[in-house]
Motif scaffolding. Structure first.
Motif, PDB file in Angstrom:
ATOM      1  N   LEU A  21      -6.912 -61.408  -2.383  1.00  0.00           N
ATOM      2  CA  LEU A  21      -5.929 -62.488  -2.330  1.00  0.00           C
ATOM      3  C   LEU A  21      -5.526 -63.009  -3.705  1.00  0.00           C
ATOM      4  N   VAL A  22      -6.357 -62.790  -4.710  1.00  0.00           N
ATOM      5  CA  VAL A  22      -6.042 -63.339  -6.033  1.00  0.00           C
ATOM      6  C   VAL A  22      -5.699 -62.247  -7.048  1.00  0.00           C
ATOM      7  N   THR A  23      -5.413 -61.052  -6.574  1.00  0.00           N
ATOM      8  CA  THR A  23      -4.938 -59.975  -7.438  1.00  0.00           C
ATOM      9  C   THR A  23      -3.647 -59.420  -6.846  1.00  0.00           C
ATOM     10  N   ALA A  24      -2.844 -58.820  -7.709  1.00  0.00           N
ATOM     11  CA  ALA A  24      -1.574 -58.236  -7.237  1.00  0.00           C
ATOM     12  C   ALA A  24      -1.886 -57.094  -6.287  1.00  0.00           C
ATOM     13  N   PRO A  25      -1.087 -56.849  -5.271  1.00  0.00           N
ATOM     14  CA  PRO A  25       0.176 -57.503  -4.921  1.00  0.00           C
ATOM     15  C   PRO A  25       0.015 -58.714  -3.997  1.00  0.00           C
ATOM     16  N   LEU A  26      -1.173 -58.922  -3.434  1.00  0.00           N
ATOM     17  CA  LEU A  26      -1.313 -60.046  -2.505  1.00  0.00           C
ATOM     18  C   LEU A  26      -1.184 -61.399  -3.199  1.00  0.00           C
ATOM     19  N   LEU A  27      -1.574 -61.481  -4.462  1.00  0.00           N
ATOM     20  CA  LEU A  27      -1.391 -62.735  -5.184  1.00  0.00           C
ATOM     21  C   LEU A  27       0.082 -63.108  -5.229  1.00  0.00           C
ATOM     22  N   ASP A  28       0.927 -62.107  -5.379  1.00  0.00           N
ATOM     23  CA  ASP A  28       2.375 -62.376  -5.373  1.00  0.00           C
ATOM     24  C   ASP A  28       2.799 -63.006  -4.051  1.00  0.00           C
ATOM     25  N   ASP A  29       2.230 -62.524  -2.947  1.00  0.00           N
ATOM     26  CA  ASP A  29       2.551 -63.099  -1.636  1.00  0.00           C
ATOM     27  C   ASP A  29       2.091 -64.549  -1.550  1.00  0.00           C
ATOM     28  N   VAL A  30       0.890 -64.827  -2.075  1.00  0.00           N
ATOM     29  CA  VAL A  30       0.374 -66.198  -2.070  1.00  0.00           C
ATOM     30  C   VAL A  30       1.289 -67.086  -2.912  1.00  0.00           C
ATOM     31  N   GLU A  31       1.617 -66.623  -4.113  1.00  0.00           N
ATOM     32  CA  GLU A  31       2.478 -67.414  -5.005  1.00  0.00           C
ATOM     33  C   GLU A  31       3.882 -67.612  -4.440  1.00  0.00           C
ATOM     34  N   ASP A  32       4.354 -66.643  -3.669  1.00  0.00           N
ATOM     35  CA  ASP A  32       5.681 -66.755  -3.063  1.00  0.00           C
ATOM     36  C   ASP A  32       5.679 -67.610  -1.798  1.00  0.00           C
ATOM     37  N   GLY A  33       4.519 -68.127  -1.418  1.00  0.00           N
ATOM     38  CA  GLY A  33       4.435 -68.998  -0.251  1.00  0.00           C
ATOM     39  C   GLY A  33       4.444 -68.275   1.074  1.00  0.00           C
ATOM     40  N   ASP A  34       4.054 -67.008   1.072  1.00  0.00           N
ATOM     41  CA  ASP A  34       3.993 -66.238   2.320  1.00  0.00           C
ATOM     42  C   ASP A  34       2.987 -66.901   3.267  1.00  0.00           C
ATOM     43  N   PRO A  35       3.423 -67.334   4.452  1.00  0.00           N
ATOM     44  CA  PRO A  35       2.522 -68.006   5.388  1.00  0.00           C
ATOM     45  C   PRO A  35       1.324 -67.144   5.791  1.00  0.00           C
ATOM     46  N   ALA A  36       1.518 -65.839   5.905  1.00  0.00           N
ATOM     47  CA  ALA A  36       0.405 -64.956   6.281  1.00  0.00           C
ATOM     48  C   ALA A  36      -0.658 -64.936   5.180  1.00  0.00           C
ATOM     49  N   ALA A  37      -0.238 -64.935   3.921  1.00  0.00           N
ATOM     50  CA  ALA A  37      -1.187 -64.950   2.814  1.00  0.00           C
ATOM     51  C   ALA A  37      -1.956 -66.268   2.779  1.00  0.00           C
ATOM     52  N   ALA A  38      -1.258 -67.380   2.996  1.00  0.00           N
ATOM     53  CA  ALA A  38      -1.923 -68.685   3.039  1.00  0.00           C
ATOM     54  C   ALA A  38      -2.894 -68.745   4.216  1.00  0.00           C
ATOM     55  N   ALA A  39      -2.531 -68.157   5.331  1.00  0.00           N
ATOM     56  CA  ALA A  39      -3.427 -68.127   6.496  1.00  0.00           C
ATOM     57  C   ALA A  39      -4.687 -67.326   6.183  1.00  0.00           C
ATOM     58  N   ARG A  40      -4.537 -66.233   5.441  1.00  0.00           N
ATOM     59  CA  ARG A  40      -5.707 -65.447   5.041  1.00  0.00           C
ATOM     60  C   ARG A  40      -6.611 -66.262   4.127  1.00  0.00           C
ATOM     61  N   LEU A  41      -6.015 -67.033   3.216  1.00  0.00           N
ATOM     62  CA  LEU A  41      -6.821 -67.898   2.353  1.00  0.00           C
ATOM     63  C   LEU A  41      -7.589 -68.925   3.183  1.00  0.00           C
ATOM     64  N   ARG A  42      -6.911 -69.536   4.129  1.00  0.00           N
ATOM     65  CA  ARG A  42      -7.579 -70.540   4.973  1.00  0.00           C
ATOM     66  C   ARG A  42      -8.683 -69.917   5.815  1.00  0.00           C
ATOM     67  N   ALA A  43      -8.463 -68.713   6.312  1.00  0.00           N
ATOM     68  CA  ALA A  43      -9.494 -68.022   7.103  1.00  0.00           C
ATOM     69  C   ALA A  43     -10.702 -67.688   6.240  1.00  0.00           C
ATOM     70  N   ALA A  44     -10.460 -67.241   5.011  1.00  0.00           N
ATOM     71  CA  ALA A  44     -11.570 -66.948   4.106  1.00  0.00           C
ATOM     72  C   ALA A  44     -12.329 -68.231   3.773  1.00  0.00           C
ATOM     73  N   ASP A  45     -11.603 -69.327   3.555  1.00  0.00           N
ATOM     74  CA  ASP A  45     -12.238 -70.610   3.279  1.00  0.00           C
ATOM     75  C   ASP A  45     -13.124 -71.038   4.447  1.00  0.00           C
ATOM     76  N   GLU A  46     -12.619 -70.911   5.656  1.00  0.00           N
ATOM     77  CA  GLU A  46     -13.407 -71.294   6.838  1.00  0.00           C
ATOM     78  C   GLU A  46     -14.650 -70.417   6.978  1.00  0.00           C
ATOM     79  N   ALA A  47     -14.505 -69.122   6.748  1.00  0.00           N
ATOM     80  CA  ALA A  47     -15.658 -68.224   6.846  1.00  0.00           C
ATOM     81  C   ALA A  47     -16.715 -68.585   5.799  1.00  0.00           C
ATOM     82  N   LEU A  48     -16.279 -68.917   4.605  1.00  0.00           N
ATOM     83  CA  LEU A  48     -17.217 -69.312   3.553  1.00  0.00           C
ATOM     84  C   LEU A  48     -17.857 -70.663   3.868  1.00  0.00           C
ATOM     85  N   ARG A  49     -17.094 -71.561   4.452  1.00  0.00           N
ATOM     86  CA  ARG A  49     -17.606 -72.898   4.789  1.00  0.00           C
ATOM     87  C   ARG A  49     -18.745 -72.817   5.808  1.00  0.00           C
TER      88      ARG A  49
END
Length: 83
Positions: free
Chosen positions: A30-58
């Motif tokens: 999520l923090v390397t290209a090309p997915l980082l570009d999706d996160v930076e571009d505000g792609d909802p699917a990329a943000a959802a993946r970040l939130r899912a990873a955060d929940e799994a880590l929590r």
């Protein structure tokens, strides 16, 4: 130089659990290209993946220190780019 309020924690010599390794891989994706570009571009699917990873880590019981470090990285990206 580190002053009185600075703390240093030596790395844990034990290898990370398989769960932590999988989540680290997800975070790196999520923090390397090309997915980082999706996160930076505000792609909802990329943000959802970040939130899912955060929940799994929590909710992960093992490797709390590495999990918390990864959550800090995710929190930064969600704050800066999350929609």
């Amino acid at each position: 130089m580190c002053r009185s309020r600075c703390t240093r924690t030596d790395p844990d010599p034990a290898p990370p659990s398989p769960v932590t390794r999988r989540l680290l891989t997800e975070c790196l994706d999520l923090v390397t290209a090309p997915l980082l570009d999706d996160v930076e571009d505000g792609d909802p699917a990329a943000a959802a993946r970040l939130r899912a990873a955060d929940e799994a880590l929590r909710t992960q019981a093992e490797d709390r220190h590495p999990a918390d470090v990864l959550r800090g990285l995710i929190a930064t990206y969600l704050k800066d780019y999350g929609s």
